[in-house]
Motif scaffolding. Structure first.
Motif, mmCIF file in Angstrom:
data_model
loop_
_atom_site.group_PDB
_atom_site.id
_atom_site.type_symbol
_atom_site.label_atom_id
_atom_site.label_comp_id
_atom_site.label_asym_id
_atom_site.label_seq_id
_atom_site.Cartn_x
_atom_site.Cartn_y
_atom_site.Cartn_z
ATOM 1 N N GLN A 192 -17.395 9.233 -0.484
ATOM 2 C CA GLN A 192 -16.734 10.452 -0.957
ATOM 3 C C GLN A 192 -15.407 10.150 -1.661
ATOM 4 O OE1 GLN A 192 -18.070 13.541 -0.492
ATOM 5 N NE2 GLN A 192 -16.366 14.857 -1.037
ATOM 6 N N TYR A 193 -14.672 9.124 -1.175
ATOM 7 C CA TYR A 193 -13.296 8.915 -1.648
ATOM 8 C C TYR A 193 -13.036 7.560 -2.311
ATOM 9 C CZ TYR A 193 -11.926 13.197 0.689
ATOM 10 O OH TYR A 193 -11.803 14.513 1.048
ATOM 11 N N LYS A 194 -14.043 6.725 -2.452
ATOM 12 C CA LYS A 194 -13.801 5.365 -2.956
ATOM 13 C C LYS A 194 -13.239 5.335 -4.374
ATOM 14 C CE LYS A 194 -18.619 4.618 -4.334
ATOM 15 N NZ LYS A 194 -19.821 3.868 -4.013
ATOM 16 N N LYS A 195 -13.461 6.381 -5.155
ATOM 17 C CA LYS A 195 -12.953 6.404 -6.533
ATOM 18 C C LYS A 195 -11.556 7.023 -6.629
ATOM 19 C CE LYS A 195 -17.473 6.356 -8.680
ATOM 20 N NZ LYS A 195 -18.484 7.082 -9.440
ATOM 21 N N SER A 196 -11.049 7.522 -5.524
ATOM 22 C CA SER A 196 -9.708 8.119 -5.539
ATOM 23 C C SER A 196 -8.665 7.009 -5.660
ATOM 24 C CB SER A 196 -9.458 8.923 -4.262
ATOM 25 O OG SER A 196 -8.104 9.335 -4.207
ATOM 26 N N PRO A 197 -7.803 7.068 -6.688
ATOM 27 C CA PRO A 197 -6.807 6.005 -6.877
ATOM 28 C C PRO A 197 -5.738 5.977 -5.781
ATOM 29 C CG PRO A 197 -6.443 7.799 -8.438
ATOM 30 C CD PRO A 197 -7.715 8.107 -7.717
ATOM 31 N N ASP A 198 -5.618 7.069 -5.015
ATOM 32 C CA ASP A 198 -4.588 7.152 -3.980
ATOM 33 C C ASP A 198 -5.134 6.902 -2.575
ATOM 34 O OD1 ASP A 198 -2.602 7.690 -5.824
ATOM 35 O OD2 ASP A 198 -2.914 9.850 -5.718
ATOM 36 N N MET A 199 -6.370 6.416 -2.495
ATOM 37 C CA MET A 199 -7.010 6.194 -1.191
ATOM 38 C C MET A 199 -7.395 4.724 -1.060
ATOM 39 S SD MET A 199 -8.205 8.290 1.318
ATOM 40 C CE MET A 199 -8.652 7.601 2.889
ATOM 41 N N VAL A 200 -7.093 4.124 0.100
ATOM 42 C CA VAL A 200 -7.436 2.730 0.367
ATOM 43 C C VAL A 200 -8.212 2.669 1.679
ATOM 44 C CG1 VAL A 200 -6.525 0.429 0.872
ATOM 45 C CG2 VAL A 200 -5.400 1.851 -0.837
ATOM 46 N N PHE A 201 -9.299 1.900 1.670
ATOM 47 C CA PHE A 201 -10.123 1.717 2.860
ATOM 48 C C PHE A 201 -9.971 0.289 3.364
ATOM 49 C CE2 PHE A 201 -12.008 5.357 0.890
ATOM 50 C CZ PHE A 201 -12.432 6.138 1.947
ATOM 51 N N LEU A 202 -9.552 0.160 4.608
ATOM 52 C CA LEU A 202 -9.449 -1.150 5.245
ATOM 53 C C LEU A 202 -10.366 -1.143 6.470
ATOM 54 C CD1 LEU A 202 -5.569 -1.708 5.100
ATOM 55 C CD2 LEU A 202 -7.293 -2.468 3.458
ATOM 56 N N THR A 203 -11.607 -1.560 6.278
ATOM 57 C CA THR A 203 -12.560 -1.641 7.382
ATOM 58 C C THR A 203 -12.511 -3.086 7.876
ATOM 59 O OG1 THR A 203 -14.228 -1.757 5.629
ATOM 60 C CG2 THR A 203 -14.066 0.299 6.834
ATOM 61 N N VAL A 204 -11.823 -3.269 9.008
ATOM 62 C CA VAL A 204 -11.436 -4.597 9.494
ATOM 63 C C VAL A 204 -12.387 -5.055 10.602
ATOM 64 C CG1 VAL A 204 -9.554 -5.986 10.435
ATOM 65 C CG2 VAL A 204 -9.028 -4.027 8.951
ATOM 66 N N LEU A 238 0.812 -1.220 0.000
ATOM 67 C CA LEU A 238 0.000 0.000 0.000
ATOM 68 C C LEU A 238 0.847 1.273 0.000
ATOM 69 C CD1 LEU A 238 -2.769 -1.157 2.507
ATOM 70 C CD2 LEU A 238 -2.758 -1.307 0.012
ATOM 71 N N GLN A 239 2.137 1.125 -0.198
ATOM 72 C CA GLN A 239 3.040 2.283 -0.256
ATOM 73 C C GLN A 239 2.548 3.238 -1.346
ATOM 74 O OE1 GLN A 239 5.484 2.459 1.931
ATOM 75 N NE2 GLN A 239 6.557 4.253 1.240
ATOM 76 N N GLY A 240 2.568 4.520 -1.048
ATOM 77 C CA GLY A 240 2.126 5.517 -2.020
ATOM 78 C C GLY A 240 0.634 5.791 -1.970
ATOM 79 N N LYS A 241 -0.069 5.185 -1.018
ATOM 80 C CA LYS A 241 -1.516 5.396 -0.852
ATOM 81 C C LYS A 241 -1.792 5.961 0.538
ATOM 82 C CE LYS A 241 -2.530 2.761 -4.562
ATOM 83 N NZ LYS A 241 -3.059 3.301 -5.791
ATOM 84 N N VAL A 242 -2.848 6.740 0.643
ATOM 85 C CA VAL A 242 -3.365 7.134 1.955
ATOM 86 C C VAL A 242 -4.272 5.990 2.393
ATOM 87 C CG1 VAL A 242 -4.803 8.777 3.228
ATOM 88 C CG2 VAL A 242 -3.220 9.597 1.467
ATOM 89 N N VAL A 243 -4.050 5.455 3.585
ATOM 90 C CA VAL A 243 -4.780 4.275 4.049
ATOM 91 C C VAL A 243 -5.615 4.627 5.279
ATOM 92 C CG1 VAL A 243 -4.596 1.868 4.780
ATOM 93 C CG2 VAL A 243 -2.891 2.814 3.198
ATOM 94 N N PHE A 244 -6.917 4.393 5.157
ATOM 95 C CA PHE A 244 -7.855 4.589 6.265
ATOM 96 C C PHE A 244 -8.189 3.204 6.813
ATOM 97 C CE2 PHE A 244 -12.227 4.657 7.883
ATOM 98 C CZ PHE A 244 -12.204 5.752 8.733
ATOM 99 N N ILE A 245 -7.837 2.949 8.065
ATOM 100 C CA ILE A 245 -8.090 1.655 8.701
ATOM 101 C C ILE A 245 -9.080 1.861 9.838
ATOM 102 C CG2 ILE A 245 -7.039 -0.366 9.787
ATOM 103 C CD1 ILE A 245 -4.282 0.961 8.881
ATOM 104 N N ASN A 246 -10.137 1.067 9.837
ATOM 105 C CA ASN A 246 -11.119 1.141 10.909
ATOM 106 C C ASN A 246 -11.353 -0.265 11.441
ATOM 107 O OD1 ASN A 246 -14.340 1.057 11.649
ATOM 108 N ND2 ASN A 246 -13.401 2.995 12.219
#
Length: 200
Positions: free
Chosen positions: A111-123, A81-89
């Motif tokens: 709001q951000y799911k289509k951003s290529p530089d954003m990753v969502f990890l809802t764990v 995930l290097q190079g991405k902003v990562v949101f972990i919940n």
């Protein structure tokens, strides 16, 4: 019986408050609703730290090997995930504060799911992952459903639910928040936009 009716008439507000309290006490969704009202004020939110404010950042090596997997069994490794902003919940379906903040997590995801530089990890951390899946389906949430596929490093999660972590493009923890928050605020979006503009 007549005495009870008289007492209820004289103490209507006390009776209503008692009934409401009992509902909130026993109903997870009612608890979540009440908590959501408090969270919507923004007073519980943490701020994403500026890079220069990071003194005790968790070394990347300590969580680079952490992995999660999605519903199809596909493994996601943090080192990829290097190079991405990562949101972990980190969340669980039985947790009222998690339920309270989840609508805001969903809005943030939308709001951000289509951003290529954003990753969502809802764990999901339910003992039985099917309970977490059912909760998302019941409420119509579309965030990624992920479970840990190895031990979670303490620097990311130490037992409090919900816990939210935001990593910048260099893998540095810029937000580590234990407890309820509202992630649908414009002020939070501006902070995320700032992170997305930073170079990796």
């Amino acid at each position: 019986m007549e005495n009870l009716k008289v007492w209820l008439r004289k103490n209507t507000s006390t009776t209503i408050l008692t009934v409401l309290f009992l509902i909130v006490l026993v109903n997870k969704d009612a608890k979540a609703w009440l908590m959501r009202q408090v969270a919507s004020t923004g007073i519980l939110n943490s701020r994403i730290s500026e890079a220069k404010e990071i003194h005790n950042a968790l070394p990347k090596a300590s969580y680079a090997d952490f992995t999660v997997k999605n519903e199809n069994g596909t493994v996601i490794n943090f080192s990829d995930l290097q190079g991405k902003v990562v949101f972990i919940n980190f969340w669980a379906s039985w947790c009222p504060p998690c339920r309270a903040e989840f609508p805001s997590v969903q809005k943030f995801y939308n709001q951000y799911k289509k951003s290529p530089d954003m990753v969502f990890l809802t764990v999901n951390l339910d003992d039985n992952p099917d309970l977490g899946k059912s909760y998302l389906q019941e409420k119509g949430f579309t965030v990624p459903f992920l479970v840990p596929s190895g031990k979670i490093p303490e620097g990311l999660y130490s037992g409090s639910l919900p816990t939210t972590v935001v990593l910048d493009k260099k893998g540095v923890i810029r937000l580590h928040h234990k407890g309820l928050a509202d992630y649908s605020k414009q002020s939070f979006y501006r902070q995320i936009d700032h992170l997305l503009k930073e170079k990796s």
